[in-house]
Write a protein that holds these residues in place. Sequence first.
Motif, PDB file in Angstrom:
ATOM      1  N   ASP A  55     -17.721 -95.429   6.971  1.00  0.00           N
ATOM      2  CA  ASP A  55     -18.388 -96.691   7.318  1.00  0.00           C
ATOM      3  C   ASP A  55     -19.904 -96.541   7.411  1.00  0.00           C
ATOM      4  O   ASP A  55     -20.598 -97.479   7.777  1.00  0.00           O
ATOM      5  N   LEU A  56     -20.426 -95.383   7.032  1.00  0.00           N
ATOM      6  CA  LEU A  56     -21.868 -95.129   7.119  1.00  0.00           C
ATOM      7  C   LEU A  56     -22.544 -95.388   5.776  1.00  0.00           C
ATOM      8  O   LEU A  56     -22.078 -94.939   4.729  1.00  0.00           O
ATOM      9  N   HIS A  57     -23.659 -96.143   5.820  1.00  0.00           N
ATOM     10  CA  HIS A  57     -24.456 -96.430   4.623  1.00  0.00           C
ATOM     11  C   HIS A  57     -25.871 -95.940   4.912  1.00  0.00           C
ATOM     12  O   HIS A  57     -26.513 -96.435   5.827  1.00  0.00           O
ATOM     13  N   VAL A  58     -26.347 -94.971   4.132  1.00  0.00           N
ATOM     14  CA  VAL A  58     -27.659 -94.369   4.356  1.00  0.00           C
ATOM     15  C   VAL A  58     -28.559 -94.664   3.174  1.00  0.00           C
ATOM     16  O   VAL A  58     -28.162 -94.458   2.025  1.00  0.00           O
ATOM     17  N   LYS A  59     -29.771 -95.149   3.469  1.00  0.00           N
ATOM     18  CA  LYS A  59     -30.810 -95.307   2.451  1.00  0.00           C
ATOM     19  C   LYS A  59     -31.902 -94.314   2.792  1.00  0.00           C
ATOM     20  O   LYS A  59     -32.615 -94.479   3.779  1.00  0.00           O
ATOM     21  N   GLY A  60     -32.024 -93.280   1.972  1.00  0.00           N
ATOM     22  CA  GLY A  60     -33.015 -92.234   2.226  1.00  0.00           C
ATOM     23  C   GLY A  60     -32.469 -90.895   1.774  1.00  0.00           C
ATOM     24  O   GLY A  60     -31.299 -90.757   1.419  1.00  0.00           O
ATOM     25  N   ASN A  61     -33.332 -89.902   1.799  1.00  0.00           N
ATOM     26  CA  ASN A  61     -32.976 -88.575   1.326  1.00  0.00           C
ATOM     27  C   ASN A  61     -32.414 -87.732   2.466  1.00  0.00           C
ATOM     28  O   ASN A  61     -32.829 -87.886   3.624  1.00  0.00           O
ATOM     29  N   LEU A  62     -31.488 -86.845   2.131  1.00  0.00           N
ATOM     30  CA  LEU A  62     -30.908 -85.920   3.093  1.00  0.00           C
ATOM     31  C   LEU A  62     -31.219 -84.502   2.645  1.00  0.00           C
ATOM     32  O   LEU A  62     -31.058 -84.171   1.464  1.00  0.00           O
ATOM     33  N   LYS A  63     -31.642 -83.659   3.592  1.00  0.00           N
ATOM     34  CA  LYS A  63     -31.966 -82.278   3.258  1.00  0.00           C
ATOM     35  C   LYS A  63     -31.506 -81.381   4.393  1.00  0.00           C
ATOM     36  O   LYS A  63     -31.839 -81.631   5.553  1.00  0.00           O
ATOM     37  N   THR A  64     -30.734 -80.343   4.057  1.00  0.00           N
ATOM     38  CA  THR A  64     -30.261 -79.392   5.047  1.00  0.00           C
ATOM     39  C   THR A  64     -30.011 -78.054   4.378  1.00  0.00           C
ATOM     40  O   THR A  64     -29.812 -77.986   3.163  1.00  0.00           O
ATOM     41  N   THR A  65     -30.013 -76.995   5.190  1.00  0.00           N
ATOM     42  CA  THR A  65     -29.624 -75.684   4.684  1.00  0.00           C
ATOM     43  C   THR A  65     -28.137 -75.455   4.937  1.00  0.00           C
ATOM     44  O   THR A  65     -27.584 -74.457   4.520  1.00  0.00           O
ATOM     45  N   GLY A  66     -27.496 -76.409   5.604  1.00  0.00           N
ATOM     46  CA  GLY A  66     -26.074 -76.312   5.920  1.00  0.00           C
ATOM     47  C   GLY A  66     -25.218 -77.080   4.932  1.00  0.00           C
ATOM     48  O   GLY A  66     -25.610 -77.333   3.796  1.00  0.00           O
ATOM     49  N   ASP A  67     -24.049 -77.486   5.411  1.00  0.00           N
ATOM     50  CA  ASP A  67     -23.067 -78.167   4.582  1.00  0.00           C
ATOM     51  C   ASP A  67     -22.997 -79.645   4.956  1.00  0.00           C
ATOM     52  O   ASP A  67     -23.170 -79.997   6.118  1.00  0.00           O
ATOM     53  N   ILE A  68     -22.760 -80.485   3.958  1.00  0.00           N
ATOM     54  CA  ILE A  68     -22.617 -81.923   4.182  1.00  0.00           C
ATOM     55  C   ILE A  68     -21.336 -82.392   3.502  1.00  0.00           C
ATOM     56  O   ILE A  68     -21.064 -82.035   2.347  1.00  0.00           O
ATOM     57  N   GLN A  69     -20.591 -83.224   4.226  1.00  0.00           N
ATOM     58  CA  GLN A  69     -19.425 -83.883   3.646  1.00  0.00           C
ATOM     59  C   GLN A  69     -19.692 -85.376   3.723  1.00  0.00           C
ATOM     60  O   GLN A  69     -19.838 -85.932   4.804  1.00  0.00           O
ATOM     61  N   VAL A  70     -19.772 -86.026   2.563  1.00  0.00           N
ATOM     62  CA  VAL A  70     -20.083 -87.453   2.493  1.00  0.00           C
ATOM     63  C   VAL A  70     -18.790 -88.226   2.254  1.00  0.00           C
ATOM     64  O   VAL A  70     -18.058 -87.936   1.309  1.00  0.00           O
ATOM     65  N   GLU A  71     -18.547 -89.194   3.114  1.00  0.00           N
ATOM     66  CA  GLU A  71     -17.405 -90.093   2.935  1.00  0.00           C
ATOM     67  C   GLU A  71     -17.889 -91.535   2.759  1.00  0.00           C
ATOM     68  O   GLU A  71     -17.145 -92.380   2.305  1.00  0.00           O
ATOM     69  N   GLY A  72     -19.149 -91.808   3.101  1.00  0.00           N
ATOM     70  CA  GLY A  72     -19.720 -93.146   3.006  1.00  0.00           C
ATOM     71  C   GLY A  72     -20.565 -93.314   1.762  1.00  0.00           C
ATOM     72  O   GLY A  72     -20.287 -92.727   0.713  1.00  0.00           O
ATOM     73  N   THR A  73     -21.633 -94.127   1.888  1.00  0.00           N
ATOM     74  CA  THR A  73     -22.521 -94.420   0.760  1.00  0.00           C
ATOM     75  C   THR A  73     -23.915 -93.900   1.066  1.00  0.00           C
ATOM     76  O   THR A  73     -24.467 -94.188   2.125  1.00  0.00           O
ATOM     77  N   ILE A  74     -24.480 -93.171   0.114  1.00  0.00           N
ATOM     78  CA  ILE A  74     -25.835 -92.629   0.250  1.00  0.00           C
ATOM     79  C   ILE A  74     -26.656 -93.135  -0.920  1.00  0.00           C
ATOM     80  O   ILE A  74     -26.265 -92.958  -2.079  1.00  0.00           O
ATOM     81  N   GLU A  75     -27.791 -93.771  -0.622  1.00  0.00           N
ATOM     82  CA  GLU A  75     -28.745 -94.165  -1.659  1.00  0.00           C
ATOM     83  C   GLU A  75     -29.980 -93.311  -1.462  1.00  0.00           C
ATOM     84  O   GLU A  75     -30.866 -93.647  -0.691  1.00  0.00           O
ATOM     85  N   GLY A  76     -30.012 -92.184  -2.145  1.00  0.00           N
ATOM     86  CA  GLY A  76     -31.112 -91.243  -2.018  1.00  0.00           C
ATOM     87  C   GLY A  76     -30.652 -89.872  -2.478  1.00  0.00           C
ATOM     88  O   GLY A  76     -29.484 -89.657  -2.801  1.00  0.00           O
ATOM     89  N   ASP A  77     -31.580 -88.938  -2.495  1.00  0.00           N
ATOM     90  CA  ASP A  77     -31.291 -87.590  -2.953  1.00  0.00           C
ATOM     91  C   ASP A  77     -30.692 -86.768  -1.815  1.00  0.00           C
ATOM     92  O   ASP A  77     -31.002 -86.979  -0.644  1.00  0.00           O
ATOM     93  N   ILE A  78     -29.849 -85.807  -2.181  1.00  0.00           N
ATOM     94  CA  ILE A  78     -29.226 -84.925  -1.201  1.00  0.00           C
ATOM     95  C   ILE A  78     -29.471 -83.486  -1.626  1.00  0.00           C
ATOM     96  O   ILE A  78     -29.259 -83.127  -2.788  1.00  0.00           O
ATOM     97  N   ARG A  79     -29.912 -82.671  -0.669  1.00  0.00           N
ATOM     98  CA  ARG A  79     -30.070 -81.232  -0.901  1.00  0.00           C
ATOM     99  C   ARG A  79     -29.348 -80.515   0.228  1.00  0.00           C
ATOM    100  O   ARG A  79     -29.606 -80.782   1.397  1.00  0.00           O
TER     101      ARG A  79
END
Length: 168
Positions: A55-79
């Motif tokens: 149920d999460l909708h993100v507009k923007g970039n995500l950056k981490t040195t860890g792990d990400i599990q996306v189940e929602g909607t992301i409008e932006g770059d992911i690292r």
Amino acid sequence: MFSKSKINEPTAKPADTAKPVLPEAAKAAAPAGMDAKAPAAAARPKVGASVLSADLHVKGNLKTTGDIQVEGTIEGDIRAHLLTVGETATVKGEVVADDVVVNGRVVGRVRGLKVRLTSTARVEGDIIHKTIAIESGAHFEGSVQRQDDPLGAAAKRAPKPAPAPAGK
């Protein structure tokens, strides 16, 4: 010297009083040597993946040195180190990770050392990888390019497709 009855006694509380003393002793010893930093560094890799719910909708970039599990909607770059795109997820942007597992939808470039498209994956964009696995049933539109260092500077400078010229 020692009494056996005191050691085996269930109501003895020396262990309870020792617990608060240990963290204070550790704090005092921490600046003295580098060994105090080792447990903190060893504890960091045990952290689980950050989960972005359906149920999460993100507009923007995500950056981490860890792990990400996306189940929602992301409008932006992911690292990330490990990126898992869930079956219900949509990512619109560039994805860069050491390991990329796509179960859902990605619209944009995917760059990773190891890229895996499962049978439920839908990718619309180019994939730059060192190793790739595409399961039967995966939907993929784009080009695939193997590079020894897909996360390096050369991959970042790879030309993006030019937009179609506007007609007059």
